[in-house]
Design a protein around this motif. Structure first.
Motif, PDB file in Angstrom:
ATOM      1  N   ALA A 133     -11.662   6.592  -8.691  1.00 35.42           N
ATOM      2  CA  ALA A 133     -11.056   7.002  -7.424  1.00 35.42           C
ATOM      3  C   ALA A 133     -11.752   8.204  -6.802  1.00 35.42           C
ATOM      4  O   ALA A 133     -11.533   8.501  -5.627  1.00 35.42           O
TER       5      ALA A 133
ATOM      6  N   GLU B 270       0.830  -1.211   0.000  1.00 31.88           N
ATOM      7  CA  GLU B 270       0.000   0.000   0.000  1.00 31.88           C
ATOM      8  C   GLU B 270       0.863   1.259   0.000  1.00 31.88           C
ATOM      9  O   GLU B 270       0.556   2.240  -0.702  1.00 31.88           O
TER      10      GLU B 270
ATOM     11  N   PHE C  48       2.260   1.767  -3.390  1.00 25.86           N
ATOM     12  CA  PHE C  48       1.225   2.263  -4.287  1.00 25.86           C
ATOM     13  C   PHE C  48       0.966   3.756  -4.067  1.00 25.86           C
ATOM     14  O   PHE C  48       0.769   4.510  -5.025  1.00 25.86           O
ATOM     15  N   THR C  49       0.978   4.192  -2.804  1.00 25.03           N
ATOM     16  CA  THR C  49       0.777   5.612  -2.508  1.00 25.03           C
ATOM     17  C   THR C  49       1.858   6.453  -3.165  1.00 25.03           C
ATOM     18  O   THR C  49       1.577   7.514  -3.755  1.00 25.03           O
TER      19      THR C  49
ATOM     20  N   THR D  85     -14.492   3.732  -3.202  1.00 24.54           N
ATOM     21  CA  THR D  85     -13.243   3.727  -2.440  1.00 24.54           C
ATOM     22  C   THR D  85     -13.417   3.020  -1.102  1.00 24.54           C
ATOM     23  O   THR D  85     -12.540   2.254  -0.674  1.00 24.54           O
TER      24      THR D  85
ATOM     25  N   GLN E 128       3.586   5.596  -5.815  1.00 26.02           N
ATOM     26  CA  GLN E 128       3.351   5.528  -7.252  1.00 26.02           C
ATOM     27  C   GLN E 128       2.225   6.474  -7.663  1.00 26.02           C
ATOM     28  O   GLN E 128       2.303   7.134  -8.705  1.00 26.02           O
ATOM     29  N   ARG E 129       1.201   6.540  -6.828  1.00 24.51           N
ATOM     30  CA  ARG E 129       0.078   7.434  -7.124  1.00 24.51           C
ATOM     31  C   ARG E 129       0.530   8.888  -7.087  1.00 24.51           C
ATOM     32  O   ARG E 129       0.144   9.695  -7.942  1.00 24.51           O
ATOM     33  N   ASP E 130       1.340   9.258  -6.106  1.00 21.29           N
ATOM     34  CA  ASP E 130       1.865  10.622  -6.034  1.00 21.29           C
ATOM     35  C   ASP E 130       2.672  10.952  -7.283  1.00 21.29           C
ATOM     36  O   ASP E 130       2.566  12.051  -7.843  1.00 21.29           O
TER      37      ASP E 130
ATOM     38  N   LEU F 254       2.359   9.558 -10.221  1.00 18.60           N
ATOM     39  CA  LEU F 254       1.433   9.628 -11.352  1.00 18.60           C
ATOM     40  C   LEU F 254       0.699  10.965 -11.363  1.00 18.60           C
ATOM     41  O   LEU F 254       0.509  11.570 -12.428  1.00 18.60           O
ATOM     42  N   ASN F 255       0.308  11.442 -10.186  1.00 20.40           N
ATOM     43  CA  ASN F 255      -0.351  12.749 -10.104  1.00 20.40           C
ATOM     44  C   ASN F 255       0.589  13.861 -10.570  1.00 20.40           C
ATOM     45  O   ASN F 255       0.150  14.829 -11.204  1.00 20.40           O
TER      46      ASN F 255
ATOM     47  N   ARG G  92       0.580  13.807 -14.244  1.00 21.78           N
ATOM     48  CA  ARG G  92      -0.666  14.384 -14.753  1.00 21.78           C
ATOM     49  C   ARG G  92      -0.581  15.904 -14.752  1.00 21.78           C
ATOM     50  O   ARG G  92      -0.996  16.559 -15.704  1.00 21.78           O
TER      51      ARG G  92
END
Length: 242
Positions: free
Chosen positions: A208, A23, A26-27, A214, A29-31, A33-34, A37
């Protein structure tokens, strides 16, 4: 039902700590990815789109309500339908307060192709307070690839062509014999009087943003949809749009 295995508290804790590491990864990776973006380039929107909302006719700039950013949810509501897509309706039901968006100088609005009178009636029935605009008669839905009609422009949904979708097993929702709408979300930035398109996402892209989804993703039974794994935990049938 295929319920989780029953184990001791110690074994559960070991499994939970192992998942926590994933987890956290993933957090991060999400940061990242943001960040990617936000680093996307943007495109000037120079076509004059016409909408109808609670205040009458409006252009795209008016949808910002004076703020710098605009998030548009393309809710599926074709002109001949009597109601909006049930899945899209559930998404909008879940949105909640816009106070945080407004504090960040951002406006959220709904746009659909159905005539304004239908949207206004449905909005009142659902008790929604979000601005909802009709793009009926405008190219907006077509240009942002949520109304698909090959007589207007080449087929493209979620950045895939018709040929791409023909190769995918989940493409049974694709129609070609008549215009049809799908859902999506688009973001715009205002710089003075100029409007720029910065981002669009389709399919499961807006997932999301939904509180219910969620929250359910953290439970043992999940969203309770047939495509989820482990199999055998669905207690409801999938809802489908028109």
């Amino acid at each position: 039902m295929n319920l989780p295995e029953v184990v001791s508290r110690e074994d559960w804790l070991a499994a939970r700590v192992a998942l926590l590491a994933e987890e956290k990864a993933f957090t991060k990776q999400r940061d990242a990815l943001n960040t990617r973006r936000r680093e996307l380039p943007m495109v000037l929107v120079d076509k004059p789109y016409a909408f109808t909302g609670d205040g009458g006719p409006a252009g795209l700039l008016e949808l910002f309500e004076g703020r710098d950013q605009l998030v548009v949810y393309h809710i599926m509501y074709q002109p001949e339908w009597d109601a909006a897509c049930p899945n899209c309706t559930g998404f909008v039901d879940d949105i909640g307060s816009q106070r945080g968006l407004h504090d960040a100088n951002t406006t959220f609005a709904l746009v659909s192709r159905a005539p304004y009178e239908k949207l206004a009636a449905y909005k009142a029935d659902r008790g929604w307070e979000y601005p909802w605009y009709s793009s009926y008669g405008s190219d907006f839905n077509y240009d942002y690839h949520v109304t698909l009609d090959e007589s207007v422009m080449p087929f493209s949904y979620n950045y895939r062509s018709k040929a791409d979708w023909d190769l995918r097993p989940e493409a049974d929702f694709i129609q070609t014999d008549q215009p049809f709408d799908l859902h999506g979300l688009s973001c715009f930035l205002r710089v003075g009087e100029q409007v720029y398109h910065t981002y669009s996402t389709y399919g499961r892209g807006p997932d999301a943003m939904t509180f219910t989804v969620t929250a359910l993703d953290m439970t043992a039974l999940g969203r309770q949809e047939s495509w989820e794994k482990p199999a055998g935990r669905s207690v409801k049938s999938d809802d489908h749009c028109h």
